[in-house]
Motif scaffolding. Structure first.
Motif, short mmCIF file in Angstrom:
data_model
loop_
_atom_site.label_atom_id
_atom_site.label_comp_id
_atom_site.label_asym_id
_atom_site.label_seq_id
_atom_site.Cartn_x
_atom_site.Cartn_y
_atom_site.Cartn_z
N GLU A 91 44.33 39.60 45.36
CA GLU A 91 43.78 38.21 45.58
C GLU A 91 42.50 38.23 45.15
O GLU A 91 41.65 39.14 45.82
CB GLU A 91 44.36 37.81 46.93
CG GLU A 91 43.59 36.25 47.12
CD GLU A 91 44.47 35.53 48.28
OE1 GLU A 91 43.92 34.59 48.72
OE2 GLU A 91 45.26 36.21 48.82
N LYS A 115 51.06 27.17 41.71
CA LYS A 115 50.82 27.26 43.16
C LYS A 115 51.33 28.57 43.78
O LYS A 115 52.65 28.88 43.48
CB LYS A 115 51.17 25.86 43.78
CG LYS A 115 50.51 24.86 43.56
CD LYS A 115 50.48 23.62 44.70
CE LYS A 115 49.48 22.67 43.95
NZ LYS A 115 49.66 21.44 45.09
N ASP A 116 50.71 28.99 44.57
CA ASP A 116 51.12 30.53 45.06
C ASP A 116 52.23 30.07 46.14
O ASP A 116 52.13 29.55 47.22
CB ASP A 116 49.87 31.28 45.81
CG ASP A 116 50.32 32.26 46.62
OD1 ASP A 116 51.27 32.73 46.36
OD2 ASP A 116 49.54 32.86 47.44
N ASN A 118 53.63 31.79 48.53
CA ASN A 118 53.47 32.42 49.92
C ASN A 118 52.73 31.26 50.77
O ASN A 118 53.00 31.07 51.99
CB ASN A 118 52.55 33.45 49.89
CG ASN A 118 52.27 33.94 51.27
OD1 ASN A 118 51.27 33.69 51.61
ND2 ASN A 118 53.25 34.68 51.85
N ARG A 376 46.53 29.62 43.98
CA ARG A 376 47.55 29.73 42.80
C ARG A 376 47.74 31.08 42.29
O ARG A 376 47.11 32.12 43.03
CB ARG A 376 46.62 28.90 41.28
CG ARG A 376 46.46 27.48 41.67
CD ARG A 376 47.31 26.65 41.88
NE ARG A 376 46.95 25.26 42.05
CZ ARG A 376 46.99 24.22 40.97
NH1 ARG A 376 47.18 24.92 39.88
NH2 ARG A 376 46.70 23.07 41.12
N ARG A 377 48.72 31.19 41.69
CA ARG A 377 49.33 32.60 41.36
C ARG A 377 49.49 32.80 39.95
O ARG A 377 50.25 32.05 39.32
CB ARG A 377 50.56 32.87 42.31
CG ARG A 377 51.08 34.13 42.05
CD ARG A 377 50.47 35.41 42.89
NE ARG A 377 51.14 36.68 42.81
CZ ARG A 377 50.53 37.75 43.52
NH1 ARG A 377 49.54 37.58 44.25
NH2 ARG A 377 51.32 38.85 43.49
N ASN A 392 50.38 38.16 38.30
CA ASN A 392 50.49 38.20 39.55
C ASN A 392 49.42 38.51 40.68
O ASN A 392 49.44 39.37 41.32
CB ASN A 392 51.39 39.50 39.81
CG ASN A 392 52.75 39.35 39.12
OD1 ASN A 392 53.53 38.43 39.18
ND2 ASN A 392 53.13 40.33 38.35
N THR A 394 46.77 36.24 43.02
CA THR A 394 46.35 34.94 43.61
C THR A 394 44.97 34.73 43.57
O THR A 394 44.19 35.66 43.66
CB THR A 394 46.83 35.18 45.23
OG1 THR A 394 48.10 35.50 45.21
CG2 THR A 394 46.47 33.93 45.86
#
Length: 519
Positions: A91, A115-116, A118, A376-377, A392, A394
């Motif tokens: 991240e 959007k992430d 998690n 976001r991811r 991959n 964040t």
């Protein structure tokens, strides 16, 4: 003899069990150490700077997340490590204005960064709401909602907004007669929840009438805290089941109650037969193409986004005004020179209060309602703020951290509305970095509503009362962040002014009667 043999066997078995336990512990330690070494030296993000514990594992991130201090920690990390900081093994946090467009904005020739999950799926609404829906579905949901939040629609809703503003002022007048202190945070929440209840669900929560929190208001923050804890457990899937047991039962019960209430309220609005236009009108139409679950999830999003955040900003600007008497005096003079009676304070008139807008924007800068990140991811490699980012990863901007950066504002820690005026001392400030409603195709659909409510209510409050701080105001900003601020009471005193009340109404009529009387 027999007993001695049994003891020997037990000792042997115990020794074997201890050996297995020691071996497993050693393997676990070796695995963790090797994983940390990989994160530090071989991970695709290993070249990005950041603190040792943040780069090596998720433990630091989860620790600060649960403590409610993550945005503040990220701020200090930017000061020490620069504009792009690695705050977890996978991240990155950004303090670069280019990141607003690169992460959140319209990307010519490129798909949006998703959007992430998690973050966004650890909400009561989940993937069905407008904020977490996939791109194409999001466009459909947004088109249906955006009309209800347009400037024209809000002008049409002015009688409803004025009704609740009148009720807000009347209740504060009743409270101020006793000369007792008033928790203005509570009353801002009453106003915003009543408005959003009326315009999203077709019925008020009756907070202003009763002077009491609706139980739902209490549940909402519990849900936010639970979502934060659930996010932390997601990073450790092997022990998630055990970690979830540590989430207090009261939080789990609050989520269940919230879901039941939301479903009941949303279905009430969905099945309501009415000609009155409101925020959910187009979604509730039989031919909208919206499923029942999507309607409920979107109503949940509107409830939180259209109430808590506006009340938060109003609380923040009130605190800063009380802490800065000169600024408060200028704003009060602007309001009272513009209007000579409460009846004149309307949606059009408050839009001309330039210094008020500067005060609100400065409050957004120093006390953004969402102080942390909307992550976001990445799914493919990309260049963000001039640096390559692998898949991959964040990525996010932490608003509280960016807005206080000395790179973008002079005297960044001080509440100075002149940051937003033509004052030449602040002409080099980078105002464009402040985007409290986010940026791009997924920015907040309720921006117009927020400004209308804030301008109208603040003008009515400062026109009708002189406001004074109590000693308890000191230290109010020492708050934790769990997505939103965990706001304590803001105790103030109100001194009513001798002004003409709107329309000289002795007793508040019903909303229907009010609309008919003042239309």
């Amino acid at each position: 003899m027999f007993a001695d043999n049994i003891q020997v066997l037990l000792d042997a078995r115990l020794s074997t069990t201890e050996a297995y336990g020691a071996a497993l512990t050693l393997l676990l330690v070796l695995y963790c150490l090797s994983w940390m070494v990989y994160n530090l030296y071989f991970h695709p993000l290993s070249t990005y700077p950041g603190p040792f514990w943040a780069r090596s594992s998720r433990l630091w991130y989860c620790y600060t997340l649960i403590r409610g201090t993550l945005p503040f920690s990220v701020y200090h990390m930017h000061l020490e490590y620069g504009d792009i900081v690695r705050i977890a093994p996978d991240e990155l946090a950004y303090n670069d204005p280019r990141a607003w467009k690169d992460i959140y904005g319209h990307r010519s020739g490129k798909a949006e960064i998703p959007k992430d999950p998690n973050f966004y799926l650890n909400t009561a609404a989940g993937h069905l709401s407008i904020i977490a829906a996939p791109s194409e579905r999001h466009g459909t949901l947004r088109r249906l909602l955006s009309h209800g939040f347009s400037e024209k629609a809000l002008r049409d809703q002015e009688p409803t907004l004025q009704y609740y503003a009148d009720l807000f002022i009347r209740r504060l007048r009743d409270q101020s007669v006793t000369d007792e202190r008033i928790d203005i945070v509570k009353w801002y929440n009453f106003f915003t929840f009543d408005v959003i209840g009326d315009l999203a669900f077709g019925e008020s929560f009756h907070c202003l009438e009763t002077g009491q929190n609706h139980p739902w208001i209490e549940f909402i923050f519990q849900i936010i805290v639970q979502g934060t804890l659930a996010r932390a457990t997601d990073y450790f899937p092997f022990v998630k089941t055990i970690l979830l047991l540590f989430i207090p039962k009261s939080l789990r019960d609050g989520l269940a109650t919230h879901i039941a209430l939301m479903k009941s309220k949303a279905l009430h609005r969905l099945n309501m037969k009415t000609d009155r236009a409101d925020f959910m009108t187009r979604m509730a139409a039989p031919n909208s193409g919206i499923s029942e679950k999507e309607f409920i999830a979107s109503a949940d999003t509107i409830l939180l986004g259209g109430s808590e955040t506006t009340a938060t900003l109003l609380s923040g600007v009130t605190y800063y005004l009380l802490q800065n008497p000169r600024t408060l005096k200028i704003l009060v003079e602007e309001i009272r020179s513009k209007f000579t009676s409460e009846d004149q304070i309307d949606v059009v008139g408050v839009n001309t209060l330039d210094y008020m807008l500067a005060c609100l924007n400065e409050a957004f800068r120093l006390y953004p309602p969402v102080p942390g990140a909307l992550p976001r991811r990445t799914v493919v490699g990309d260049t963000l703020a001039g640096e390559y980012v692998p898949p991959n990863t964040t990525v996010a901007i932490y608003q509280w951290a960016m807005y206080r950066s000395p790179k973008y504002f002079s005297r960044p820690e001080h509440f100075i509305p002149e940051h937003w005026t033509e004052d030449q001392k602040f002409q080099n400030d980078k105002r464009a970095v402040v985007m409290p409603f986010s940026n791009g195709p997924r920015n907040c659909v309720g921006r117009n509503l927020a400004y209308v409510e804030m301008r109208l209510l603040l003008a009515r409050l400062l026109f009708g009362f002189d406001i004074e701080a109590t000693p308890e105001v000191q230290g109010w900003l020492k708050q934790k962040v769990y997505l939103l601020w965990n706001k304590p009471a803001l105790w103030i005193r109100l001194v009513p002014r001798e002004v003409k009340f709107r329309k000289q109404v002795d007793d508040m009529p019903s909303l229907a009667a009010f609309n008919k009387l003042y239309s």
